[in-house]
Scaffold this active site. Sequence first.
Site: not given
Length: 781
Positions: A2, A303-305
Amino acid sequence: MGYSSLLTRRNRALPSSVFSLFLIFLCLLDSSNAQSTPVFACDVAGNSSLAAYGFCNTALKIEYRVADLVARLTLQEKIGFLTSKFHGVTRLGIPTYEWWSEALHGVSYVGPGTHFSGLVPGATSFPQVILTAASFNVSLFQAIGKVVSTEARAMYNVGLAGLTYWSPNVNIFRDPRWGRGQETPGEDPLLSSKYASGYVKGLQETDSSDANRLKVAACCKHYTAYDVDNWKGVERYSFNAVVNQQDMDDTYQPPFKSCVVDGNVASVMCSYNQVNGKPTCADPDLLSGVIRGEWKLNGYIVSDCDSVDVMYKNQHYTKTPEEAAAISINAGLDLNCGYFLGQHTEAAVKAGLVKEAAIDKAISNNFLTLMRLGFFDGDPKKQIYGGLGPKDVCTPANQELAAEAARQGIVLLKNTGSLPLSPKAIKTLAVIGPNANVTKTMIGNYEGTPCKYTTPLQGLAGRVPATYLQGCSNVACVVADVAGATKLAADADATVLVIGADQSIEAESRDRVDLNLPGQQQELVTQVAKAAKGPVLLVIMSGGGFDVTFAKNDAKIAGILWVGYPGEAGGIAIADVIFGRYNLSGRLPMTWYPQSYVEKVPMTNMNMRPDKSNGYPGRTYRFYTGETVYAFGDGLSYTKFSHSLVKAPRLVSLSLEENHVCRSSECQSLDAVGPHCDNVVSGKGGTAFEVQIKVQNGGDREGIHTVFLFTTPPAVHGSPKKHLLGFEKIRLGKMEEAVVKFKVDVCKDLSVVDEVGKRKIGLGQHLLHVGDVKHSLSIRI
């Protein structure tokens, strides 16, 4: 990843925790300029008591050091190391560290781990990835990665950067409307895989004899089947990608596998979206099963943000935040970009949803990566890259590599004979268009502050006298100054129109809805072409393709070039190719579709293969059955290359065991594993054969040529209509020739993925093709 998602959350309401992070980030930005020392643990020189800790003892094996560190931590301290900014443990001499830095095509200011200052005001900004991929040059991919990691280390040594970079983006550019296609290596799994492993190696590999050592830690993202950001109200935060197993293993997974298996990447990032109803960051099959189990990741999964937060709040996948934290850690997630795990994991442990042992395992993977980077080895200035500093950023050699990367990537799509232009013949050049004199547009997204800019206008005006008109106030081109533009073109010996897109048209969280040039750009181009006295050249600056059929068919338009987002030296490269200082060799890494394609194909349909029952045309050159504006691999040169076959077998025999079922029944395919793959007979035998192609430069100037080896397999298991087996770059002088060799492994390269995700070798006729050369090869038992 992100892009600034912790700061803006992209079209999503800002939760209070994220807003707080935004304020913290601003403070960090302001204060970081004064910092001139790197962040590291085990500063024994400054605190001799740290020498007693096993995790600070560089003589021990890394695994022992990690175990020693984990054993010294309380549960609360352990949980702190699950988040992307850990605040350190003072009693153990561990400082605060920010994991999130970016290096998609140069050291970036996106992410709070990296900053620019008066000490290092900028870094080399290479072309956006889609243009670099168009070079089809694996050695270039790796060379760029090496420069980026050197500059990153140099900035780390003066306290301006971290050691962990969440790049590259290796998702498949499945749909031409995707706003982030510009960040990827294109639509082909092989090219994407080669780019992934090459760039990762450039970033990570050190000059040390220790192969486990890391220069910086790369991260391949966004795992997996992620390529919808925000299309007609469908957002990545809630999108469920419905993907069959065949497409998953055949298209979406290969670049990630190559990252891990071939590139030995230190990290993989799971994405926001769900795949078949499960959030990727909570899927144990995808994380523990595939990444760590099958591919043997040596590193951490991040993880993605705010992905775990999204799973709970947006997707409502769990009833409580504690369940979201537990399900992610239990699935194999090691690090949370954001603070969700820091806030809810302790309660999850107390509720019996996750065991402390799972947390130990997660942070061990994180510490292992930092150990490989030397973070726990004391003062980095006494280590292998300790001598790097500001002098090693934006060097002349690095800036020249940025220009060379752009030259190699630019694609010539049309040439009626006017190109290259002769500087001696051009007394006045009209330069027109909303992208003709841009700076920041050239570096795309996930950008950093560049060393300097050379705009297209500056590059062209440096060769011949030029007049300039913007034509439109921006790329949206709501109103075009047609009268001014036509007058300029009518008085010039040649006209260059620089048009296309920028981040207001295609970007993270911004997918396109059509493939037309924005606003009045087409009208501007058409009218200028009508009025121009001399040849008109169309330069398209964009990540994705456009339907420019009108220009392709317009006899008044003498040439079309696609220049991607060409980086800080884009103007130099554009001028070099237009005036013939450089002979183009770029090839399209993605299909350019007509507008009619997107009018009937929803972006949310993840299927790659066509479906005759409903008229679905399929996706990418491997499966798409319709007309194209320009095809994958298209690209012209200023010279003429020809190909001829030197060597390739006509028959390959597979030797089966006595009791194999295909000995007694007719089979269309065989498993691509087993004894028969160890006993392939072709010519002199062996498990592979060689294809040799003679390439001749029949023109009057030197050129670089990309040689593609494609295959069309038998029509079994929904096989591709053709797919890329290999590619090689070759430089030839005028009238020079050379032989290019491809090694083909029957079971690996000539197999296809079946309906349940298993690789199969199609029996029967395989067609190999290189340019106009076609060669039929039969595989039999």
